[in-house]
Design an enzyme around this catalytic site. Structure first.
Site, PDB file in Angstrom:
ATOM      1  N   GLU A  50     -10.728   6.629  11.659  1.00 33.15           N
ATOM      2  CA  GLU A  50      -9.695   5.600  11.503  1.00 33.15           C
ATOM      3  C   GLU A  50     -10.115   4.557  10.464  1.00 33.15           C
ATOM      4  O   GLU A  50      -9.302   4.123   9.643  1.00 33.15           O
ATOM      5  CB  GLU A  50      -9.423   4.938  12.853  1.00 33.15           C
ATOM      6  CG  GLU A  50      -8.454   3.773  12.814  1.00 33.15           C
ATOM      7  CD  GLU A  50      -8.864   2.647  13.737  1.00 33.15           C
ATOM      8  OE1 GLU A  50      -8.884   1.482  13.284  1.00 33.15           O
ATOM      9  OE2 GLU A  50      -9.177   2.927  14.912  1.00 33.15           O
ATOM     10  N   GLU A 127     -19.565  -4.049  15.269  1.00 31.17           N
ATOM     11  CA  GLU A 127     -18.465  -4.056  16.239  1.00 31.17           C
ATOM     12  C   GLU A 127     -18.966  -3.634  17.618  1.00 31.17           C
ATOM     13  O   GLU A 127     -18.563  -4.198  18.648  1.00 31.17           O
ATOM     14  CB  GLU A 127     -17.354  -3.117  15.762  1.00 31.17           C
ATOM     15  CG  GLU A 127     -16.073  -3.197  16.571  1.00 31.17           C
ATOM     16  CD  GLU A 127     -14.968  -2.317  16.015  1.00 31.17           C
ATOM     17  OE1 GLU A 127     -13.885  -2.256  16.649  1.00 31.17           O
ATOM     18  OE2 GLU A 127     -15.165  -1.686  14.950  1.00 31.17           O
TER      19      GLU A 127
END
Length: 420
Positions: A50, A127
């Site tokens: 993604e 992240e």
């Protein structure tokens, strides 16, 4: 509003819901592939793909992709879930064709450049660190792992630091080629959009797409268990739950209603009893996550170290009480809330495009609002109580805790109390 559907020769479905009074349109491509489509060695690769889809194609670099959509005042984004990945854009009506071109480009012509990959690996590692530093988020990762241990459906979407750093361009390309096939992809649009024009765009841009062949993910096997991470956080973050129901199961809507009655807002049973009457915590709510072949019903709460041992028995009592005392009035109230939410979602092109795509992926067709409302209206208090007893008395509890949770009750003790 009129929903139109066309299936291309390559198996891709094109869905549109035209709202001619709007000046904009939202469109996206949703793929029936997410974190549970990964092998163990691919943990986190759906999310990595993604990210990498926006980092350059054979005709556009990363800046070109961002500029092309922002130069016309639009925006471009994506999201990965357990079972789906979506790539979507919102633009003015005259720029729908441009958005479709960009979406097709990033999903078919991405280069997965090694330099860009190394940079993006570092971004995702950060992240992962941010998610682990946030107990509100991390506790749900532990909860999913407790419910579905040693399965792709139980692993985190982000992956681990080790797995993310191990991906190369070839592994990402292999995952894409295996899972991004026509009959697993939906191009959905809502707003001021011309269906035939979008079909033409999809036919031209995706004519080389392989029609089928993606493997089905491993069947989910709910197990239950516990994961606790004792830390020096002031608050204990706790999630406990049980096996829920799949999207296509007979009890799906009943469990959705059960979750809302128990912990869907300020008037819910858990909120009123645990926060308002007892003051045991600031936040408490119930939820139901449905998957293609399983689901999880859960209760999440955050409380102080001194309140942990009191909180769990109160939650258990409220769940058991609900299985015997849910009323028709509560069910009607929640049915009205769901109906209002469905109607409100129709007013947002972005929400509507995503809704249509998910319905196509899950049920093989768009579901008319009236059909959904009729299904929900057939749910009675007796049916909700029946499903609640089936779930709570099954004996398989999943429990996760972060913070001062050393003395959190054992998940097996909770299970025995739910059955007694």
């Amino acid at each position: 509003m009129t929903v139109r559907s066309t299936t291309l020769d390559n198996g891709m479905t094109v869905l549109t819901d035209d709202m001619p009074h709007l000046e904009s349109a939202s469109l996206g491509i949703w793929v029936k592939a997410g974190s549970r489509s990964e092998t163990e060695a691919e943990h986190g690769i759906s999310h990595m793909l993604e990210h990498m889809a926006f980092k350059g194609t054979s005709s556009r670099n990363a800046m070109d992709i961002a500029s092309a959509i922002e130069n016309v005042g639009g925006d471009l984004n994506a999201a990965t879930s357990v079972e789906h990945t979506g790539y979507f854009a919102r633009v003015l009506k005259e720029d729908v064709k441009l958005a479709g071109d960009i979406l097709s480009d990033i999903l078919q012509n991405s280069l997965f450049d090694q330099t860009e990959l190394l940079r993006e690996q570092q971004v995702i590692v950060q992240e992962i660190g941010a998610a682990r530093d946030n107990p509100d988020d991390h506790v749900f990762d532990l909860f999913q792992q407790a419910a579905f241990p040693e399965q792709a459906i139980g692993r985190t979407i982000l992956g681990s630091v080790e797995s993310v750093r191990g991906f190369g361009p070839d592994s990402i390309r292999a995952y894409l080629d295996r899972n991004y096939v026509g009959d697993r992809m939906v191009l959905s649009a809502s707003g001021n959009v011309d269906h035939d024009q979008l079909v033409d765009v999809a036919s031209q841009r995706f004519h080389k797409l392989k029609a089928s062949g993606a493997p089905d993910p491993q069947m989910a096997a709910y197990v239950g268990g516990e994961q606790r991470l004792v830390s020096d956080h002031e608050q204990a973050h706790i999630v406990m739950g049980f096996e829920g129901r799949a999207y296509n199961s007979d009890g799906f809507y009943a469990v959705q209603i059960l979750a809302s009655i128990l912990g869907g807002g300020m008037s819910s049973r858990l909120f009123q009893e645990i926060r308002e009457r007892r003051g045991l915590c600031y936040s408490v709510y119930a939820f139901h996550w449905a998957f293609a072949d399983s689901g999880i019903f859960g209760v999440a709460a955050s409380t102080g170290e001194n309140e942990v041992n009191e909180l769990i028995p109160v939650i258990v009592d409220e769940l058991r009480r609900a299985a015997e005392t849910i009323t028709d009035e509560e069910v009607i109230r929640v049915r009205n809330q769901i109906r209002a939410g469905l109607l409100m979602s129709l007013e947002s092109p972005s929400s509507r495009a995503g809704q249509l795509a998910r319905q196509q992926i899950l049920w093989g067709r768009p579901i008319a609002l009236q059909e959904t409302v009729e299904r929900i209206n057939r749910i009675t208090a007796d049916r909700v109580k029946q499903v609640a007893r089936q779930i709570f008395e099954a004996g398989k509890v999943s429990l996760a805790g972060i913070g001062p949770v050393a003395h959190l009750p054992d998940y097996r003790d909770i299970a025995s109390k739910m059955k007694s």
